[in-house]
Design a protein around this motif. Structure first.
Motif, PDB file in Angstrom:
ATOM      1  N   UNK A  31       0.839  -1.206   0.000  1.00 40.69           N
ATOM      2  CA  UNK A  31       0.000   0.000   0.000  1.00 40.69           C
ATOM      3  C   UNK A  31       0.870   1.251   0.000  1.00 40.69           C
ATOM      4  N   UNK A  32       1.990   1.198   0.738  1.00 35.07           N
ATOM      5  CA  UNK A  32       2.911   2.328   0.781  1.00 35.07           C
ATOM      6  C   UNK A  32       3.560   2.540  -0.587  1.00 35.07           C
ATOM      7  N   UNK A  33       3.958   1.452  -1.226  1.00 37.62           N
ATOM      8  CA  UNK A  33       4.602   1.538  -2.541  1.00 37.62           C
ATOM      9  C   UNK A  33       3.633   2.108  -3.583  1.00 37.62           C
ATOM     10  N   UNK A  34       2.371   1.677  -3.521  1.00 41.28           N
ATOM     11  CA  UNK A  34       1.369   2.187  -4.463  1.00 41.28           C
ATOM     12  C   UNK A  34       1.113   3.674  -4.252  1.00 41.28           C
ATOM     13  N   UNK A  53      11.819   8.336   0.633  1.00 40.13           N
ATOM     14  CA  UNK A  53      11.725   9.769   0.418  1.00 40.13           C
ATOM     15  C   UNK A  53      10.266  10.222   0.323  1.00 40.13           C
ATOM     16  N   UNK A  54       9.442   9.352  -0.251  1.00 39.18           N
ATOM     17  CA  UNK A  54       8.033   9.708  -0.479  1.00 39.18           C
ATOM     18  C   UNK A  54       7.197   9.647   0.791  1.00 39.18           C
ATOM     19  N   UNK A  55       7.673   8.894   1.795  1.00 35.80           N
ATOM     20  CA  UNK A  55       6.876   8.635   2.994  1.00 35.80           C
ATOM     21  C   UNK A  55       6.386   9.904   3.675  1.00 35.80           C
ATOM     22  N   UNK A  56       7.243  10.934   3.732  1.00 38.79           N
ATOM     23  CA  UNK A  56       6.846  12.145   4.455  1.00 38.79           C
ATOM     24  C   UNK A  56       5.787  12.964   3.698  1.00 38.79           C
ATOM     25  N   UNK A  57       5.526  12.621   2.423  1.00 44.19           N
ATOM     26  CA  UNK A  57       4.500  13.305   1.642  1.00 44.19           C
ATOM     27  C   UNK A  57       3.201  12.484   1.565  1.00 44.19           C
ATOM     28  N   UNK A  58       3.232  11.277   2.150  1.00 44.66           N
ATOM     29  CA  UNK A  58       2.103  10.356   2.015  1.00 44.66           C
ATOM     30  C   UNK A  58       1.196  10.457   3.235  1.00 44.66           C
ATOM     31  N   UNK A  59      -0.120  10.440   2.978  1.00 43.02           N
ATOM     32  CA  UNK A  59      -1.099  10.380   4.064  1.00 43.02           C
ATOM     33  C   UNK A  59      -1.150   8.945   4.589  1.00 43.02           C
ATOM     34  N   UNK A  60      -0.541   8.752   5.767  1.00 43.52           N
ATOM     35  CA  UNK A  60      -0.391   7.395   6.286  1.00 43.52           C
ATOM     36  C   UNK A  60      -1.729   6.759   6.650  1.00 43.52           C
ATOM     37  N   UNK A  61      -2.712   7.589   7.035  1.00 47.67           N
ATOM     38  CA  UNK A  61      -4.039   7.046   7.356  1.00 47.67           C
ATOM     39  C   UNK A  61      -4.678   6.379   6.144  1.00 47.67           C
ATOM     40  N   UNK A  62      -4.488   7.010   4.973  1.00 45.73           N
ATOM     41  CA  UNK A  62      -5.029   6.424   3.740  1.00 45.73           C
ATOM     42  C   UNK A  62      -4.332   5.112   3.412  1.00 45.73           C
ATOM     43  N   UNK A  63      -3.012   5.067   3.641  1.00 39.69           N
ATOM     44  CA  UNK A  63      -2.251   3.843   3.383  1.00 39.69           C
ATOM     45  C   UNK A  63      -2.738   2.736   4.300  1.00 39.69           C
ATOM     46  N   UNK A  64      -2.920   3.060   5.605  1.00 38.92           N
ATOM     47  CA  UNK A  64      -3.417   2.071   6.554  1.00 38.92           C
ATOM     48  C   UNK A  64      -4.801   1.553   6.132  1.00 38.92           C
TER      49      UNK A  64
END
Length: 459
Positions: A31-34, A53-64
């Motif tokens: 999910x994180x990779x997508x 590098x992308x992690x800090x720009x990703x909404x982690x709630x959406x990934x979860x």
């Protein structure tokens, strides 16, 4: 997957499930990779940004959320095949309420709350008050009207070659219509049979054909009425170039066995058989008309027959949400928001929710009633019922059977439920009609009390 706890409450059973850590981490990583593929950072092409590098720009709630949904879609079907579930499946309603108890980078645990099936008590559904006495019983006069209609519709046509066209003749014509010199849609036909005087065509079109001989060509001028169904033609003048190709004179048929045979009704070969056939058809029409009325009445009355030991909490919540969504969607179709509706009607949200809750309760009771009546009377939907539905839909929409099957493949459960509803309602109507007819017959056969003579009053 590990079922670590089972809570057996009064009306619910709750399963607590710890998800295998490797399964959870694998889905979380995917999910994180997508999510990273949609991140744009200067110096990297889209989809090529490193995950770290992308992690800090990703909404982690959406990934979860996406990872959890993926795991649930995989785990729940497997769990429902396990012995823990299969041993008590018959006690439970189908859909669980799914809660996420714990979710972090290393661990996921969920709980599945299933409503227990309540005990259903039904009132006597063999005595639903449906007033069948209002069914109009067809008479011999009704049969004769049908016969006259058949005779009128099946008149013989005799070709005429020795005179011009006159009133009540059937003219076979070709015509081309124009408005402002241009042909228009629906204004052209060949070998069209038109009865002169039937007023089938606009204005005085038919009258202008009277006196034409076979092979004559004539320009007919007419004006479309102001209330014409195609508004673009309303009030416009048109000219039709008409060619008369044949003249036919109608001749009445004689009602006899030979004529009846020509109608080619199945197993109907004599005048008596035709009358019996029409009488039966008229009775069925009257009955079907009232069946449709009673179907609507039964939607209310079936719910009133049901006395459940309780209404499952999760099912009630789900049905309330469904009812609210239907209500809001209907408002949206009228381009009205919920807030606008409440202001316009001066209705409080609590009152609306109460009404929708009552509707939800009614819907649940109706569903329980259908299922219980079906169970008690062994009413089932089988493959042949489904195939019949597919065949009917194919004819209705003029599509191949295989095409219809593809379109409804993921809707089979819903269609089967609709078919079961229809079967149960038809069963109730037939049952109550039969009981009504039986009671009526018994009342008619009761011996009438002898009338005692009342002595005349003495003067």
């Amino acid at each position: 997957m590990k079922v670590s706890k089972i809570d057996n409450q009064q009306n619910q059973i709750i399963f607590s499930i710890n998800i295998d850590n490797n399964l959870w981490k694998t889905n979380l990583k995917k999910a994180m990779e997508n999510a990273a593929k949609n991140i744009r950072i200067e110096g990297f092409r889209k989809g090529k940004v490193p995950v770290q590098l992308a992690e800090k720009y990703i909404n982690k709630n959406n990934v979860y959320e996406k990872a959890i949904n993926k795991v649930i879609n995989e785990i729940v079907p497997k769990f429902e095949e396990s012995n823990d579930f299969q041993n008590i499946q018959d006690e439970l309603l189908e859909k669980p309420v799914i809660n996420v108890d714990k979710a972090n980078d290393n661990k996921l645990s969920i709980s599945l709350t299933y409503d227990k099936m309540p005990k259903i008590k039904l009132k006597d559904y063999k005595k639903i008050p449906l007033d069948w006495s209002k069914i109009k019983q067809p008479t011999n006069d009704d049969v004769n009207k049908e016969i006259n209609f058949i005779l009128e519709r099946n008149k013989k046509l005799n070709k005429i070659t020795t005179r011009p066209l006159k009133l009540n003749d059937v003219a076979t014509i070709d015509f081309v219509g124009k408005i402002n010199g241009k042909e228009f849609l629906g204004g052209k036909a060949e070998d069209y049979n038109l009865k002169i005087g039937s007023k089938s065509f606009i204005d005085n079109f038919e009258d202008q054909l009277i006196g034409m001989n076979i092979n004559d060509k004539k320009v007919v001028n007419v004006k479309f009425p102001s209330n014409y169904q195609a508004k673009e033609y309303a009030d416009k003048k048109a000219e039709f170039t008409v060619t008369l190709k044949a003249i036919n004179e109608e001749q009445d048929n004689e009602l006899n066995d030979e004529f009846v045979k020509s109608l080619k009704f199945e197993n109907v070969n004599t005048v008596k058989e035709l009358k019996d056939f029409l009488l039966k058809s008229l009775k069925n029409q009257a009955l079907n008309q009232f069946r449709s009325i009673y179907q609507k009445q039964l939607l209310v009355q079936i719910a009133n027959l049901v006395e459940p030991s309780y209404i499952p909490k999760g099912l009630m919540q789900e049905e309330q949400i469904r009812m609210r969504n239907i209500f809001v969607n209907n408002l949206q179709k009228q381009k009205i928001s919920l807030d606008q509706y409440l202001k316009k009607t001066k209705l409080k949200l609590e009152s609306l929710d109460h009404t929708l809750s009552e509707d939800a309760k009614h819907s649940i009771l109706y569903a329980f009633g259908i299922e219980q009546i079906a169970k008690e009377n062994n009413i089932q939907v089988n493959e042949s019922d489904f195939d019949e539905y597919i065949s009917y839909a194919a004819k209705l929409y003029n599509l191949p059977v295989n095409e219809i099957k593809k379109q409804v493949e993921d809707k089979k459960d819903y269609i089967s439920q609709d078919l079961l509803n229809e079967k149960v309602i038809n069963f109730l109507i037939d049952l109550n009609l039969k009981n009504w007819q039986s009671n009526k017959s018994q009342q008619n056969n009761k011996p009438k009390a002898d009338k005692k003579e009342v002595p005349a009053a003495s003067k």
